[in-house]
Design a protein around this motif. Structure first.
Motif, PDB file in Angstrom:
ATOM      1  N   UNK A  32       0.829  -1.208   0.000  1.00 19.80           N
ATOM      2  CA  UNK A  32       0.000   0.000   0.000  1.00 19.80           C
ATOM      3  C   UNK A  32       0.864   1.259   0.000  1.00 19.80           C
ATOM      4  N   UNK A  33       1.955   1.215   0.743  1.00 16.75           N
ATOM      5  CA  UNK A  33       2.849   2.368   0.781  1.00 16.75           C
ATOM      6  C   UNK A  33       3.524   2.583  -0.571  1.00 16.75           C
ATOM      7  N   UNK A  34       3.847   1.499  -1.256  1.00 15.44           N
ATOM      8  CA  UNK A  34       4.417   1.622  -2.603  1.00 15.44           C
ATOM      9  C   UNK A  34       3.488   2.420  -3.509  1.00 15.44           C
ATOM     10  N   UNK A  35       2.217   2.040  -3.488  1.00 15.17           N
ATOM     11  CA  UNK A  35       1.244   2.714  -4.361  1.00 15.17           C
ATOM     12  C   UNK A  35       1.016   4.164  -3.923  1.00 15.17           C
ATOM     13  N   UNK A  36       0.858   4.357  -2.614  1.00 20.38           N
ATOM     14  CA  UNK A  36       0.556   5.698  -2.105  1.00 20.38           C
ATOM     15  C   UNK A  36       1.687   6.677  -2.367  1.00 20.38           C
ATOM     16  N   UNK A  37       2.935   6.234  -2.140  1.00 23.87           N
ATOM     17  CA  UNK A  37       4.088   7.119  -2.275  1.00 23.87           C
ATOM     18  C   UNK A  37       4.686   7.100  -3.681  1.00 23.87           C
ATOM     19  N   UNK A  38       4.269   6.128  -4.492  1.00 21.94           N
ATOM     20  CA  UNK A  38       4.801   6.038  -5.844  1.00 21.94           C
ATOM     21  C   UNK A  38       6.262   5.654  -5.886  1.00 21.94           C
ATOM     22  N   UNK A  39       6.658   4.722  -5.019  1.00 21.08           N
ATOM     23  CA  UNK A  39       8.063   4.306  -4.936  1.00 21.08           C
ATOM     24  C   UNK A  39       8.138   2.787  -5.010  1.00 21.08           C
ATOM     25  N   UNK A  40       9.350   2.295  -5.131  1.00 25.71           N
ATOM     26  CA  UNK A  40       9.560   0.854  -5.246  1.00 25.71           C
ATOM     27  C   UNK A  40       9.543   0.176  -3.883  1.00 25.71           C
ATOM     28  N   UNK A  41       9.474  -1.155  -3.905  1.00 27.50           N
ATOM     29  CA  UNK A  41       9.494  -1.930  -2.665  1.00 27.50           C
ATOM     30  C   UNK A  41      10.798  -1.698  -1.895  1.00 27.50           C
ATOM     31  N   UNK A  42      11.917  -1.584  -2.614  1.00 24.52           N
ATOM     32  CA  UNK A  42      13.192  -1.381  -1.931  1.00 24.52           C
ATOM     33  C   UNK A  42      13.243  -0.024  -1.226  1.00 24.52           C
ATOM     34  N   UNK A  43      12.637   1.003  -1.833  1.00 29.61           N
ATOM     35  CA  UNK A  43      12.595   2.321  -1.188  1.00 29.61           C
ATOM     36  C   UNK A  43      11.752   2.264   0.066  1.00 29.61           C
ATOM     37  N   UNK A  44      10.598   1.613  -0.004  1.00 30.32           N
ATOM     38  CA  UNK A  44       9.749   1.459   1.183  1.00 30.32           C
ATOM     39  C   UNK A  44      10.497   0.697   2.271  1.00 30.32           C
ATOM     40  N   UNK A  45      11.147  -0.370   1.890  1.00 32.91           N
ATOM     41  CA  UNK A  45      11.872  -1.190   2.867  1.00 32.91           C
ATOM     42  C   UNK A  45      12.938  -0.373   3.585  1.00 32.91           C
ATOM     43  N   UNK A  46      13.690   0.433   2.835  1.00 30.54           N
ATOM     44  CA  UNK A  46      14.748   1.247   3.443  1.00 30.54           C
ATOM     45  C   UNK A  46      14.155   2.357   4.314  1.00 30.54           C
ATOM     46  N   UNK A  47      13.048   2.955   3.854  1.00 30.23           N
ATOM     47  CA  UNK A  47      12.407   3.998   4.658  1.00 30.23           C
ATOM     48  C   UNK A  47      11.905   3.429   5.980  1.00 30.23           C
ATOM     49  N   UNK A  48      11.315   2.251   5.925  1.00 26.33           N
ATOM     50  CA  UNK A  48      10.833   1.601   7.152  1.00 26.33           C
ATOM     51  C   UNK A  48      11.996   1.288   8.075  1.00 26.33           C
ATOM     52  N   UNK A  49      13.121   0.875   7.506  1.00 23.55           N
ATOM     53  CA  UNK A  49      14.302   0.588   8.342  1.00 23.55           C
ATOM     54  C   UNK A  49      14.744   1.838   9.088  1.00 23.55           C
ATOM     55  N   UNK A  50      14.766   2.984   8.388  1.00 30.25           N
ATOM     56  CA  UNK A  50      15.169   4.235   9.034  1.00 30.25           C
ATOM     57  C   UNK A  50      14.182   4.619  10.128  1.00 30.25           C
ATOM     58  N   UNK A  51      12.893   4.556   9.832  1.00 30.45           N
ATOM     59  CA  UNK A  51      11.883   4.923  10.817  1.00 30.45           C
ATOM     60  C   UNK A  51      11.897   3.975  12.014  1.00 30.45           C
ATOM     61  N   UNK A  52      12.196   2.711  11.764  1.00 29.58           N
ATOM     62  CA  UNK A  52      12.307   1.748  12.868  1.00 29.58           C
ATOM     63  C   UNK A  52      13.487   2.089  13.765  1.00 29.58           C
ATOM     64  N   UNK A  53      14.583   2.568  13.157  1.00 29.15           N
ATOM     65  CA  UNK A  53      15.755   2.941  13.953  1.00 29.15           C
ATOM     66  C   UNK A  53      15.467   4.136  14.857  1.00 29.15           C
ATOM     67  N   UNK A  54      14.450   4.936  14.489  1.00 31.73           N
ATOM     68  CA  UNK A  54      14.043   6.083  15.305  1.00 31.73           C
ATOM     69  C   UNK A  54      12.967   5.710  16.321  1.00 31.73           C
TER      70      UNK A  54
END
Length: 238
Positions: A32-54
């Motif tokens: 869902x985030x891929x579609x909403x943000x218009x980005x690839x699965x790898x971008x979502x995965x990396x963004x989630x990793x950063x947000x998880x680190x916070x």
């Protein structure tokens, strides 16, 4: 391009979480985030990793990406501070940061008067002098960068590595105060003089005077901005 998309994904999701649009316990699916943000699965995965680190999100098996409660966030991270200052909780964030500064910076100034290298003491005096000149001229962006450098150097000159690590935190609150219109067009003359007084006391190895001058800076700061947080509850939601 992928780096910009990654930054955009992190910033978009971070702001929505901190603003409360995605409250604690909210779950999201990567697809869902891929579609909403218009980005690839790898971008979502990396963004989630950063947000998880916070501490903002966590990945839960067979459930998705879950937003964590405020108590789990890294509230000292510069990004979290910046997102909070951009939200409707700006006042509460300014209050907590200003209270932190009021507790730490006078003590740091006192320690700097005892332990600062001579070069740091001389640099503080030079910075305070430039702050007065650009402050009187109303060059607020230039004043901001000098102010950040001044307070960061006091923290570092204290010789306390934990105080020194707060430089980024102090920088964010000073930027927020300027960029959200909470600074006068021309800094008050007393505030300009007090920065010179801090530098002079540190250079003169007068710990009590350094603490007192920095404490007066913080009391002026509180008096100038406290109207922003007077109606805010003491605790952040979530």
């Amino acid at each position: 391009m992928s780096s910009r998309l990654h930054d955009l994904a992190v910033d978009t999701l971070g702001r929505r979480i901190v603003a409360g649009e995605l409250g604690p316990g909210t779950t999201m699916l990567a697809i869902d985030l891929e579609r909403e943000l218009g980005v690839s699965r790898s971008v979502v995965r990396e963004a989630v990793r950063v947000l998880a680190s916070l501490g903002l999100v966590e990945s839960v098996k067979r459930l998705g990406i879950r937003v964590r409660p405020t108590s789990a966030w890294n509230v000292f991270d510069a990004s979290v501070i910046r997102w909070r200052l951009a939200s409707e909780h700006k006042g509460a964030q300014l209050r907590s940061l200003t209270e932190l500064r009021s507790a730490v910076e006078p003590a740091a100034a006192e320690l700097a008067a005892r332990h600062a290298p001579d070069d740091d003491a001389a640099e503080l005096t030079a910075i305070a002098g430039r702050m007065r000149a650009v402050g009187r001229a109303g060059r607020l962006e230039e004043f901001l960068e000098l102010d950040i450098r001044f307070h960061g150097l006091v923290l570092a000159a204290s010789g306390n590595e934990m105080f020194a690590q707060l430089e980024g935190v102090i920088g964010e609150v000073l930027r927020g105060r300027t960029h959200y219109g909470l600074m006068p067009d021309h800094p008050h003359e007393e505030a300009l003089q007090l920065h010179l007084d801090v530098a002079d006391a540190i250079g003169g190895r007068r710990p009590d005077a350094a603490r007192d001058a920095m404490d007066r800076i913080m009391r002026r700061t509180v008096a100038e901005v406290e109207q922003v947080w007077l109606a805010e509850p003491r605790a952040f939601p979530g």
